[in-house]
Design an enzyme around this catalytic site. Structure first.
Site, PDB file in Angstrom:
ATOM      1  N   HIS A  50       0.855  -1.186   0.000  1.00 43.43           N
ATOM      2  CA  HIS A  50       0.000   0.000   0.000  1.00 43.43           C
ATOM      3  C   HIS A  50       0.888   1.231   0.000  1.00 43.43           C
ATOM      4  CE1 HIS A  50      -3.188   2.819   1.001  1.00 43.43           C
ATOM      5  NE2 HIS A  50      -4.060   1.850   0.738  1.00 43.43           N
ATOM      6  N   ASP A  56      -7.661  -4.885  -0.406  1.00 43.66           N
ATOM      7  CA  ASP A  56      -8.084  -5.525  -1.653  1.00 43.66           C
ATOM      8  C   ASP A  56      -7.980  -7.041  -1.559  1.00 43.66           C
ATOM      9  OD1 ASP A  56      -8.535  -3.095  -3.272  1.00 43.66           O
ATOM     10  OD2 ASP A  56      -6.393  -2.806  -2.998  1.00 43.66           O
TER      11      ASP A  56
END
Length: 438
Positions: free
Chosen positions: A326, A374
């Protein structure tokens, strides 16, 4: 070592607080959180940066002041409220209302606040929103959105259908150009309700008007969305996990799709156009489309022993491992941790969880970046048996809440967001009528 708060640090640097946090995101400053969760900065580091001045060789960043979402070390805060705590206690509709209206009565009271929830407001984790405006869509608009899908391929991914649906819903809404906050919130309710109810039920033939469509469909957004994405009935625990996913994904400060949505809103685009702008960016594999990549990754791991080969092949091809790493949460995304925990609690011993854990173990063995939300979203859709691309659809429905909250700020601000390029091409030619040439 002296630690100072954000306001003091910004004052010493002579910048706005938003610029201070931009320096953090660029690695120019470090911060930690105090016991009260306030951001703290090391005074010596601030003084050294102040003496150097603004870093050279770096173009100035676009900094937008916003009261919607702050990013913490591992999670977002919606108007000051911990998104993870909201995912455990509040439903999607209540969180959307909070983002749009900042009405404290929309949410459960924070822990330790001593405040009782407002009478008749709030929402149980598995019940419908109480005491708030109904999330319904006009019958004619809903039928038009269903009819518009008649010629679409039956195996079209949900995100592609969503763009068609929103276009038709917008064209059918005569109130879409009213941009005051109350009107935009009302449009948001109609938009989300129509979007979800116009999607075909999972396992059905391509959507077509049946003559008995009910405006708004009734029930929570999460429950209605489940029926569109999964052919199996929802267990209470898995439906609660879907609800939590919607809350966790409702906003994430100036993510790429949100920046695009804000630019559209600054040009006074109507809420439907704002959402379509956000959707155009969200589907990219580096943004909301990452969950679809993670779904496909898990599909390849047909049994736990396949995880090593699947990850090794992707690395050999030079591909990213979708669902890991991320740009903000370098040490792990707490949203993904919570959502994955909810999926495990909802389906203990599920065979697809073993494959999910095998992928996590292999990634950690290789010291690759930590999993993010995700990957957890892909685990939810895989364990639940949802249709391909369901994660993207969940992401899109959730993020509409955030896009419209940011749009409201731009409508109120009333000026066009105009970015400037740092030109690196050949020198421009002189115009033939330039006085300097004659």
């Amino acid at each position: 070592m002296e630690w100072i708060d954000a306001a003091t640090a910004a004052e010493r640097l002579g910048v706005k607080p938003a610029t201070l946090y931009a320096y953090v995101s660029r690695g120019l400053l470090t911060r930690r959180h105090g016991e009260d969760r306030r951001s703290l900065f090391e005074a010596g580091e601030i003084e050294r940066l102040a003496r150097r001045g603004r870093p050279r060789g770096q173009p100035p960043e676009l900094v937008i002041e916003s009261g919607v979402t702050a990013l913490g070390l591992d999670r977002p805060y919606y108007r000051g409220r911990d998104a993870l705590a909201l995912a455990r206690t509040a439903g999607f509709e209540a969180v959307a209302e909070w983002l749009w209206t900042a009405d404290p009565g929309a949410l459960p009271a924070p822990r330790g606040s001593g405040r009782a929830p407002a009478a008749g407001r709030g929402r149980s984790r598995d019940g419908a929103l109480r005491g708030a405006a109904a999330w319904t869509c006009d019958r004619d608009a809903l039928r038009a959105a269903i009819e518009a899908q008649r010629g679409l391929p039956a195996d079209l991914l949900p995100l592609d259908r969503i763009q068609v649906i929103i276009t038709v819903l917008g064209a059918s809404d005569s109130l879409r150009h009213q941009l005051d906050p109350a009107s935009v919130a009302a449009t948001g309710r109609r938009l989300v309700a129509g979007l979800v109810d116009a999607l075909p039920r999972a396992g059905d033939a391509p959507a077509r008007p049946s003559g008995d469509e009910k405006p708004g469909g009734g029930g929570s957004v999460a429950g209605r969305l489940w029926a569109r994405l999964c052919p199996r009935p929802a267990t209470p625990a898995l439906l609660s996990a879907l609800e939590a996913a919607l809350v966790l994904l409702a906003d994430h400060e100036l993510a790429a799709s949100t920046l695009a949505a804000r630019v559209a809103a600054s040009a006074r685009a109507d809420p439907y156009a704002v959402v379509l702008t956000g959707l155009g960016v969200l589907g990219g594999p580096l943004h909301g489309g990452a969950s679809y990549g993670a779904e496909r990754l898990l599909d390849e791991v047909t049994e736990p022993g396949r995880a090593t080969r699947v990850i090794a092949d992707r690395i050999r091809r030079g591909e990213r491992i979708p669902g890991f790493g991320h740009s903000v949460y370098k040490n792990g995304d707490a949203r993904g941790e919570l959502l994955l925990a909810l999926v495990r609690e909802a389906a203990p011993g599920h065979e697809r969880l073993a494959a999910t854990q095998a992928v996590l173990d292999e990634v950690r063995r290789r010291r690759l970046p930590e999993r993010n939300v995700d990957f957890a979203l892909a685990a939810l859709t895989t364990v639940a048996g949802m249709v391909p691309g369901a994660g993207e659809a969940i992401f899109a429905v959730a993020r509409i809440a955030g896009w419209l909250a940011h749009a409201m700020e731009e409508y109120e601000r009333g000026s066009l967001l105009r970015l400037r390029a740092s030109y690196t091409g050949p020198p421009p030619e002189r115009a033939t009528d330039d006085p300097a040439t004659t």
